[in-house]
Design a protein around this motif. Structure first.
Motif, short mmCIF file in Angstrom:
data_model
loop_
_atom_site.label_atom_id
_atom_site.label_comp_id
_atom_site.label_asym_id
_atom_site.label_seq_id
_atom_site.Cartn_x
_atom_site.Cartn_y
_atom_site.Cartn_z
N HIS A 7 0.83 -1.20 0.00
CA HIS A 7 0.00 0.00 0.00
C HIS A 7 0.87 1.25 0.00
CE1 HIS A 7 0.24 -0.28 4.51
NE2 HIS A 7 0.19 1.03 4.42
N ARG A 8 0.38 2.18 -0.81
CA ARG A 8 1.05 3.48 -0.94
C ARG A 8 0.16 4.53 -0.30
NH1 ARG A 8 1.58 1.34 -6.06
NH2 ARG A 8 3.68 0.70 -6.58
N LEU A 9 0.81 5.49 0.32
CA LEU A 9 0.07 6.58 0.93
C LEU A 9 0.83 7.88 0.80
CD1 LEU A 9 1.85 6.77 3.70
CD2 LEU A 9 0.25 5.08 4.50
N ASP A 10 0.11 8.95 1.01
CA ASP A 10 0.72 10.28 0.98
C ASP A 10 1.40 10.48 2.33
OD1 ASP A 10 1.36 12.98 1.08
OD2 ASP A 10 -0.61 13.66 0.40
N GLU A 11 2.72 10.45 2.34
CA GLU A 11 3.41 10.50 3.62
C GLU A 11 3.35 11.87 4.29
OE1 GLU A 11 7.52 9.37 3.81
OE2 GLU A 11 8.02 10.46 2.00
N SER A 12 2.80 12.87 3.60
CA SER A 12 2.63 14.17 4.23
C SER A 12 1.31 14.25 5.00
CB SER A 12 2.70 15.29 3.19
OG SER A 12 1.58 15.22 2.32
N ALA A 13 0.43 13.27 4.82
CA ALA A 13 -0.84 13.25 5.56
C ALA A 13 -0.55 13.00 7.04
CB ALA A 13 -1.76 12.18 5.01
N PRO A 14 -1.20 13.74 7.94
CA PRO A 14 -0.91 13.62 9.38
C PRO A 14 -1.10 12.19 9.92
CG PRO A 14 -2.38 15.47 8.95
CD PRO A 14 -2.20 14.74 7.66
N GLU A 15 -2.08 11.47 9.41
CA GLU A 15 -2.36 10.13 9.93
C GLU A 15 -1.45 9.06 9.35
OE1 GLU A 15 -4.93 10.67 6.29
OE2 GLU A 15 -4.41 11.93 8.00
N ALA A 16 -0.62 9.43 8.36
CA ALA A 16 0.21 8.43 7.69
C ALA A 16 1.13 7.70 8.66
CB ALA A 16 1.03 9.09 6.57
N TRP A 17 1.75 8.41 9.56
CA TRP A 17 2.71 7.79 10.49
C TRP A 17 2.26 7.92 11.93
CZ3 TRP A 17 4.98 5.11 7.06
CH2 TRP A 17 5.27 5.64 5.82
N ASN A 18 1.05 8.39 12.14
CA ASN A 18 0.54 8.57 13.50
C ASN A 18 -0.94 8.17 13.53
OD1 ASN A 18 0.48 9.24 16.17
ND2 ASN A 18 0.18 11.42 15.81
N PRO A 19 -1.23 6.87 13.35
CA PRO A 19 -2.63 6.45 13.28
C PRO A 19 -3.34 6.62 14.62
CG PRO A 19 -1.17 4.55 13.31
CD PRO A 19 -0.29 5.77 13.21
N SER A 20 -4.63 6.84 14.54
CA SER A 20 -5.43 7.03 15.75
C SER A 20 -5.61 5.68 16.47
CB SER A 20 -6.81 7.59 15.37
OG SER A 20 -7.56 6.59 14.68
N PRO A 21 -5.93 5.73 17.76
CA PRO A 21 -6.22 4.49 18.48
C PRO A 21 -7.39 3.72 17.86
CG PRO A 21 -5.89 6.29 20.03
CD PRO A 21 -5.92 6.90 18.65
N GLU A 22 -8.37 4.45 17.33
CA GLU A 22 -9.52 3.80 16.69
C GLU A 22 -9.08 3.04 15.43
OE1 GLU A 22 -10.69 7.13 19.18
OE2 GLU A 22 -9.44 7.17 17.38
N PHE A 23 -8.21 3.66 14.64
CA PHE A 23 -7.71 2.99 13.45
C PHE A 23 -6.90 1.75 13.85
CE2 PHE A 23 -4.44 2.06 10.34
CZ PHE A 23 -5.18 1.92 9.19
N MET A 24 -6.06 1.88 14.85
CA MET A 24 -5.24 0.75 15.28
C MET A 24 -6.12 -0.42 15.77
SD MET A 24 -2.19 1.48 14.54
CE MET A 24 -1.36 0.14 15.35
#
Length: 124
Positions: A7-24
């Protein structure tokens, strides 16, 4: 058959490297489900491109490493999963289910070459 999903993502997006607890929690449940069903072989996220490197070897030249971040690419590989699927169509369906976990993502699906897929070099 095994398929690699990158999977590819926009690494400038805030959630890219800091996922929320809900996402985790959602991702954890998803991984557990796929593991229990025998779909998932392994899955990992990767660090941002600033911690990586690209090694290129042009034809006839020596390999050269370039440190990240990879400024030429807006989207970078954020992780991968190796899955079992009956065929490409099923692997694409799995990739769609995986993509549904994210707000925005691109998932590349590639079949893994198995030993039996290679040409028989002993036959003459």
């Amino acid at each position: 058959m095994r398929f690699l999903m990158m999977h590819r993502l926009d690494e400038s997006a805030p959630e890219a490297w800091n996922p929320s607890p809900e996402f985790m929690a959602k991702m954890g449940a998803f991984i557990q489900d796929w593991t229990e069903r025998g779909i998932l072989i392994t899955a990992e996220g990767v660090h941002p491109s600033e911690k990586g490197a690209i090694v290129r070897k042009p034809r006839g030249a020596a390999p050269k490493a370039t440190d990240g971040p990879f400024t030429e690419a807006k989207e970078v590989i954020g992780g991968f999963a190796l899955v079992n699927a009956a065929d490409r169509a099923q692997a694409v369906e799995y990739a769609s289910q995986y993509a549904d976990l994210f707000d925005e993502i691109e998932v590349e699906v590639r079949q893994v070459v198995e030993f039996d897929d290679l040409p028989d070099l002993t036959a003459e």
